[in-house]
Design a protein around this motif. Structure first.
Motif, PDB file in Angstrom:
ATOM      1  N   VAL A  81     -32.899  17.598 101.268  1.00 39.16           N
ATOM      2  CA  VAL A  81     -31.712  18.135 101.939  1.00 39.16           C
ATOM      3  C   VAL A  81     -30.475  17.373 101.488  1.00 39.16           C
ATOM      4  CG1 VAL A  81     -30.552  18.366 104.169  1.00 39.16           C
ATOM      5  CG2 VAL A  81     -32.951  19.031 103.933  1.00 39.16           C
ATOM      6  N   GLU A  82     -30.581  16.039 101.407  1.00 35.89           N
ATOM      7  CA  GLU A  82     -29.447  15.224 100.971  1.00 35.89           C
ATOM      8  C   GLU A  82     -29.075  15.517  99.528  1.00 35.89           C
ATOM      9  OE1 GLU A  82     -27.208  12.903 102.468  1.00 35.89           O
ATOM     10  OE2 GLU A  82     -28.033  14.087 104.108  1.00 35.89           O
ATOM     11  N   GLN A  83     -30.087  15.692  98.689  1.00 34.48           N
ATOM     12  CA  GLN A  83     -29.791  16.001  97.277  1.00 34.48           C
ATOM     13  C   GLN A  83     -28.996  17.296  97.162  1.00 34.48           C
ATOM     14  OE1 GLN A  83     -33.836  15.872  95.772  1.00 34.48           O
ATOM     15  NE2 GLN A  83     -33.487  13.891  94.739  1.00 34.48           N
ATOM     16  N   LYS A  84     -29.375  18.302  97.921  1.00 37.79           N
ATOM     17  CA  LYS A  84     -28.656  19.579  97.879  1.00 37.79           C
ATOM     18  C   LYS A  84     -27.223  19.412  98.381  1.00 37.79           C
ATOM     19  CE  LYS A  84     -32.668  22.632  98.358  1.00 37.79           C
ATOM     20  NZ  LYS A  84     -33.350  23.633  99.214  1.00 37.79           N
ATOM     21  N   ASP A 131     -36.141   6.055 112.471  1.00 39.32           N
ATOM     22  CA  ASP A 131     -35.291   5.998 111.269  1.00 39.32           C
ATOM     23  C   ASP A 131     -36.075   6.104 109.964  1.00 39.32           C
ATOM     24  OD1 ASP A 131     -32.969   5.748 112.836  1.00 39.32           O
ATOM     25  OD2 ASP A 131     -33.188   3.574 112.936  1.00 39.32           O
ATOM     26  N   LYS A 132     -37.375   6.346 110.044  1.00 41.97           N
ATOM     27  CA  LYS A 132     -38.158   6.584 108.836  1.00 41.97           C
ATOM     28  C   LYS A 132     -37.689   7.882 108.186  1.00 41.97           C
ATOM     29  CE  LYS A 132     -42.897   7.539 107.266  1.00 41.97           C
ATOM     30  NZ  LYS A 132     -42.865   6.578 106.126  1.00 41.97           N
ATOM     31  N   ILE A 133     -37.700   7.924 106.847  1.00 42.40           N
ATOM     32  CA  ILE A 133     -37.315   9.145 106.134  1.00 42.40           C
ATOM     33  C   ILE A 133     -38.540   9.829 105.539  1.00 42.40           C
ATOM     34  CG2 ILE A 133     -35.013   8.265 105.609  1.00 42.40           C
ATOM     35  CD1 ILE A 133     -36.042   7.833 102.687  1.00 42.40           C
ATOM     36  N   PHE A 134     -38.363  11.110 105.229  1.00 40.89           N
ATOM     37  CA  PHE A 134     -39.421  11.909 104.618  1.00 40.89           C
ATOM     38  C   PHE A 134     -38.838  12.640 103.402  1.00 40.89           C
ATOM     39  CE2 PHE A 134     -40.332  11.359 109.071  1.00 40.89           C
ATOM     40  CZ  PHE A 134     -41.657  10.949 109.059  1.00 40.89           C
ATOM     41  N   TRP A 135     -39.732  13.109 102.546  1.00 37.27           N
ATOM     42  CA  TRP A 135     -39.291  13.758 101.314  1.00 37.27           C
ATOM     43  C   TRP A 135     -38.380  14.945 101.593  1.00 37.27           C
ATOM     44  CZ3 TRP A 135     -38.689  12.142  96.713  1.00 37.27           C
ATOM     45  CH2 TRP A 135     -38.534  13.030  95.643  1.00 37.27           C
TER      46      TRP A 135
END
Length: 272
Positions: A266-269, A257-261
């Motif tokens: 992708v979420e911002q878009k 469940d770690k996130i990466f930049w």
């Protein structure tokens, strides 16, 4: 912020595996293990990779081949150096001669380094069967072994089983909440489409140990609810925490469940 807990547990978990009290074996009348134990004391002050350390443990094994401690002590250097075949051979012998003392360690390593979900579950469930006490934490201290078991079931597609295990552990008397417990539980609920319980656990995580991942996944909850305004606010919080290093971490592997930049981008878009 309670990030200090990870460092405490890390130090505790490794320091707790220390030289045994040799007098215990003497009091039990096991003079062979007593002599073998005394031999392991010659490793004090030597690095695990050193010839002196390994020789001391080899001599202890020669005195008593059923003494579990030197097998596990020797195995650590092989795990750290990436010789997983030799590590497995040695830790299997430690488990053979002292399953209660070593099953949890082998299980957590199988999960952390090898993602051997089935093998991890087998080890933990065997430990549960033979233990009359709390089965303890993973080798790095980040997780209770029941949470490790839950994450393995999640990886094998049994998400409701994973949820039930974590929920039960969170309610256990005297249980100290793990630094990532609520994140993992929240993500499980999110993946199961239970947005209400996902949100509840992300709020708990925010109060306990706020991390970028927590706001990232909370943003996904709001997006699923079509509340794009709040989704953007949560994602921006995730960015801010990510940039200052408030993220899930492990010195050896990427936690589940770690996130990466790239995931944030992708979420911002998707929210524009």
């Amino acid at each position: 912020m309670k990030l200090y807990l990870s460092f405490f547990f890390l130090a505790f978990s490794y320091n707790s595996f220390t030289q045994p009290n040799c007098n215990y074996f003497l009091n039990e009348g096991d003079t062979l293990k007593y002599e073998a134990c005394l031999q392991t004391e010659n490793a004090k002050g030597h690095y695990q990779f050193s010839k002196e350390y390994q020789i001391a443990m080899d001599k202890a094994i020669k005195i008593d081949p059923t003494f579990a401690y030197p097998y596990r002590a020797k195995s650590v250097a092989y795990l750290k150096s990436g010789d997983f075949i030799e590590w497995k051979r040695l830790i299997d012998l430690a488990v053979k001669y002292d399953p209660l003392g070593n099953l949890g360690y082998r299980a957590s390593c199988r999960y952390q380094f090898f993602r051997d979900y089935g093998g991890t579950i087998v080890d933990i469930e065997e430990l549960l069967r033979i233990s009359n006490a709390d089965i303890g934490h993973s080798a790095n201290g980040n997780y209770h072994l029941q949470v490790v078991r839950a994450l393995c079931y999640k990886a094998l597609g049994r998400k409701q089983k994973a949820i039930d295990l974590i929920e039960t552990q969170l309610q256990a008397e005297g249980y100290v909440i793990g630094i990532y417990d609520y994140i993992h539980l929240g993500v499980l609920y999110l993946e199961n489409g239970d947005l209400s319980n996902a949100k509840l656990n992300f709020k708990k995580q925010q109060d306990y140990n706020d991390l970028a991942e927590n706001h990232f996944y909370m943003s996904k909850v709001f997006k699923a609810e079509n509340n794009l305004k709040k989704a953007k606010i949560e994602l921006q919080k995730a960015v801010e925490l990510y940039e200052i290093g408030y993220v899930m971490s492990d010195p050896y592997v990427h936690p589940v469940d770690k996130i990466f930049w790239s995931m944030i981008k992708v979420e911002q878009k998707s929210l524009n």
